[in-house]
Scaffold this motif. Structure first.
Motif, PDB file in Angstrom:
ATOM      1  N   TYR A  74       0.861  -1.181   0.000  1.00  0.00           N
ATOM      2  CA  TYR A  74       0.000   0.000   0.000  1.00  0.00           C
ATOM      3  C   TYR A  74       0.894   1.226   0.000  1.00  0.00           C
ATOM      4  N   THR A  75       0.469   2.261  -0.706  1.00  0.00           N
ATOM      5  CA  THR A  75       1.203   3.523  -0.697  1.00  0.00           C
ATOM      6  C   THR A  75       0.383   4.571   0.032  1.00  0.00           C
ATOM      7  N   PHE A  76       0.997   5.172   1.044  1.00  0.00           N
ATOM      8  CA  PHE A  76       0.431   6.314   1.757  1.00  0.00           C
ATOM      9  C   PHE A  76       1.111   7.565   1.217  1.00  0.00           C
ATOM     10  N   MET A  77       0.350   8.647   1.106  1.00  0.00           N
ATOM     11  CA  MET A  77       0.914   9.963   0.773  1.00  0.00           C
ATOM     12  C   MET A  77       0.296  10.996   1.700  1.00  0.00           C
ATOM     13  N   ASP A  78       1.027  12.093   1.870  1.00  0.00           N
ATOM     14  CA  ASP A  78       0.491  13.215   2.627  1.00  0.00           C
ATOM     15  C   ASP A  78      -0.689  13.792   1.867  1.00  0.00           C
ATOM     16  N   CYS A  79      -1.858  13.818   2.508  1.00  0.00           N
ATOM     17  CA  CYS A  79      -3.080  14.316   1.868  1.00  0.00           C
ATOM     18  C   CYS A  79      -3.626  15.560   2.564  1.00  0.00           C
ATOM     19  N   SER A  80      -2.793  16.255   3.327  1.00  0.00           N
ATOM     20  CA  SER A  80      -3.247  17.501   3.938  1.00  0.00           C
ATOM     21  C   SER A  80      -3.575  18.489   2.819  1.00  0.00           C
ATOM     22  N   PRO A  81      -4.595  19.334   3.028  1.00  0.00           N
ATOM     23  CA  PRO A  81      -4.970  20.281   1.967  1.00  0.00           C
ATOM     24  C   PRO A  81      -3.802  21.147   1.500  1.00  0.00           C
ATOM     25  N   GLU A  82      -2.979  21.587   2.431  1.00  0.00           N
ATOM     26  CA  GLU A  82      -1.802  22.403   2.107  1.00  0.00           C
ATOM     27  C   GLU A  82      -0.541  21.645   2.504  1.00  0.00           C
TER      28      GLU A  82
END
Length: 187
Positions: A74-82
């Motif tokens: 699984y790949t996680f990425m930073d998904c914060s709006p900014e």
């Protein structure tokens, strides 16, 4: 002093709860992925859980964006709006940090990513993340810079403006309060 790279039971439980809630809130990012399988992978890889904790601690809001059948990861990425707040006002890498004689930033994107056990996004990964939502409408994020650009003193960053993803350049030693970096982690 070595950095402690494991979480307490309480920290692990809290993080898993946070990740699960975000996973359920944003199912459009990961259709056909079952949370129980993700949680089992995370529990079997505590060092990855520690890295996700670091992503969360620096306000990256990590979430699953892909599953790779061939490697069962699984790949996680930073998904914060900014761009993550805890990773802004930094230059690109150690060479850039060393080159600054005045007003040095506290760290660099590449150093922070390495210390967190994550990878800085490439331009291609950044653009694929943007297919899942509108990110960096007010901020920008350093992305992995090709060696031929870095060798000449530059580094690249991306943002989203006017409903378009842009890639720009800057001196690698520059830093701004609205520029950080986004990372990824494979589990």
């Amino acid at each position: 002093m070595a950095i402690r790279k494991n979480l307490t039971t309480t920290q692990s439980e809290q993080l898993l709860s946070t990740l699960k809630a975000r996973f359920e809130q944003h199912m459009e990012r990961h259709p056909n992925i079952d949370w129980e399988n993700v949680q089992a992978k995370l529990e079997a890889n505590p060092e990855k859980l520690w890295s996700l904790h670091e992503m969360e601690r620096t306000e990256g809001e990590p979430d699953i964006v892909a599953y790779h059948y061939e490697t069962d990861t699984y790949t996680f990425m930073d998904c914060s709006p900014e761009s993550p707040k805890g990773r802004r006002s930094i230059c690109y890498d150690q060479e850039a940090l060393d080159a600054r004689k005045k007003n040095k930033p506290e760290d660099s994107a590449m150093n922070m990513a390495a210390s967190m056990g994550i990878e800085i996004l490439s331009e291609v990964e950044y653009r694929s993340l943007q297919l899942l939502g509108n990110f960096d409408l007010k901020t920008s994020s350093w992305v992995l810079t090709p060696p031929e650009i870095r060798k000449l003193g530059g580094a690249i960053f991306c943002d989203r403006r006017y409903d378009t993803v842009f890639m720009y350049h800057n001196g690698a030693d520059s830093y701004y309060s609205a520029r950080g970096f986004r990372g990824s982690l494979s589990v």
